[in-house]
Scaffold this motif. Structure first.
Motif, PDB file in Angstrom:
ATOM      1  N   GLU A   5       0.833  -1.206   0.000  1.00 34.44           N
ATOM      2  CA  GLU A   5       0.000   0.000   0.000  1.00 34.44           C
ATOM      3  C   GLU A   5       0.863   1.249   0.000  1.00 34.44           C
ATOM      4  O   GLU A   5       2.009   1.243   0.464  1.00 34.44           O
ATOM      5  CB  GLU A   5      -0.900   0.036   1.239  1.00 34.44           C
ATOM      6  CG  GLU A   5      -1.804  -1.160   1.403  1.00 34.44           C
ATOM      7  CD  GLU A   5      -1.550  -1.887   2.679  1.00 34.44           C
ATOM      8  OE1 GLU A   5      -2.487  -2.483   3.235  1.00 34.44           O
ATOM      9  OE2 GLU A   5      -0.395  -1.870   3.154  1.00 34.44           O
ATOM     10  N   CYS A  21      -2.789   0.235  -3.916  1.00 37.07           N
ATOM     11  CA  CYS A  21      -2.389  -1.097  -3.463  1.00 37.07           C
ATOM     12  C   CYS A  21      -1.947  -1.887  -4.683  1.00 37.07           C
ATOM     13  O   CYS A  21      -2.768  -2.193  -5.555  1.00 37.07           O
ATOM     14  CB  CYS A  21      -3.530  -1.802  -2.755  1.00 37.07           C
ATOM     15  SG  CYS A  21      -3.159  -3.519  -2.322  1.00 37.07           S
ATOM     16  N   TRP A  35     -10.433  -2.637   0.563  1.00 39.74           N
ATOM     17  CA  TRP A  35      -9.777  -1.868   1.608  1.00 39.74           C
ATOM     18  C   TRP A  35     -10.565  -2.031   2.905  1.00 39.74           C
ATOM     19  O   TRP A  35     -11.798  -1.944   2.897  1.00 39.74           O
ATOM     20  CB  TRP A  35      -9.722  -0.391   1.225  1.00 39.74           C
ATOM     21  CG  TRP A  35      -8.792  -0.109   0.106  1.00 39.74           C
ATOM     22  CD1 TRP A  35      -9.092  -0.065  -1.228  1.00 39.74           C
ATOM     23  CD2 TRP A  35      -7.404   0.170   0.203  1.00 39.74           C
ATOM     24  NE1 TRP A  35      -7.974   0.214  -1.958  1.00 39.74           N
ATOM     25  CE2 TRP A  35      -6.913   0.371  -1.104  1.00 39.74           C
ATOM     26  CE3 TRP A  35      -6.503   0.274   1.264  1.00 39.74           C
ATOM     27  CZ2 TRP A  35      -5.576   0.676  -1.373  1.00 39.74           C
ATOM     28  CZ3 TRP A  35      -5.182   0.579   1.003  1.00 39.74           C
ATOM     29  CH2 TRP A  35      -4.729   0.777  -0.295  1.00 39.74           C
ATOM     30  N   CYS A  94      -4.986  -2.954   2.727  1.00 38.34           N
ATOM     31  CA  CYS A  94      -5.397  -3.558   1.470  1.00 38.34           C
ATOM     32  C   CYS A  94      -5.616  -5.053   1.690  1.00 38.34           C
ATOM     33  O   CYS A  94      -4.854  -5.704   2.432  1.00 38.34           O
ATOM     34  CB  CYS A  94      -4.331  -3.333   0.415  1.00 38.34           C
ATOM     35  SG  CYS A  94      -4.745  -3.996  -1.216  1.00 38.34           S
ATOM     36  N   CYS A  96      -6.867  -8.834  -0.359  1.00 42.70           N
ATOM     37  CA  CYS A  96      -7.352  -9.535  -1.532  1.00 42.70           C
ATOM     38  C   CYS A  96      -7.740 -10.948  -1.148  1.00 42.70           C
ATOM     39  O   CYS A  96      -7.252 -11.503  -0.156  1.00 42.70           O
ATOM     40  CB  CYS A  96      -6.332  -9.534  -2.672  1.00 42.70           C
ATOM     41  SG  CYS A  96      -5.031 -10.764  -2.536  1.00 42.70           S
TER      42      CYS A  96
END
Length: 114
Positions: A5, A21, A35, A94, A96
């Motif tokens: 980030e 990010c 986020w 951040c 995922c």
């Protein structure tokens, strides 16, 4: 998957910031990015997310003020934050989702204060 980030900092109320990010590694497995934020003494909460198909989701507290977007060519997700309020102060992470698990960045501090 690795997430890095950038873009946090100190801003006055009503100001704007953009967080970035960048994802690297096995990015082909990413199905969504987003986020989260965590303020002192509070639980980590979702701020905004975007799927690989482009669908977005926002926390009610940031709707109409924050915008999540992505640049697939750069494997980067952005969070444009406008009309910032002191209550937006937090560490922003951040996230995922890939291969059935969550991956996290190291976090970036956002402080909204006059």
């Amino acid at each position: 998957v690795q997430l890095v980030e950038s873009g946090g900092g100190l801003v006055q109320p009503g100001g704007s910031l953009r967080l970035s990010c960048a994802a690297s590694g096995s990015i082909f497995g990413i199905v969504a990015m987003g986020w989260y934020r965590q303020a002192p003494g509070k639980q980590r909460e979702l701020v905004a997310a975007i799927t690989s198909g482009g669908s977005t989701n926002y926390a009610d507290s940031v709707k109409a003020r924050f915008t999540i977007s992505r640049d697939s060519a750069k494997n980067t997700v952005y969070l444009e934050m406008n009309s910032l309020k002191p209550e937006d102060t937090a560490v922003y992470y951040c996230n995922c989702q890939a291969f059935g698990r969550d991956y996290w960045g190291q976090g970036t501090q956002v402080t909204v204060s006059s």
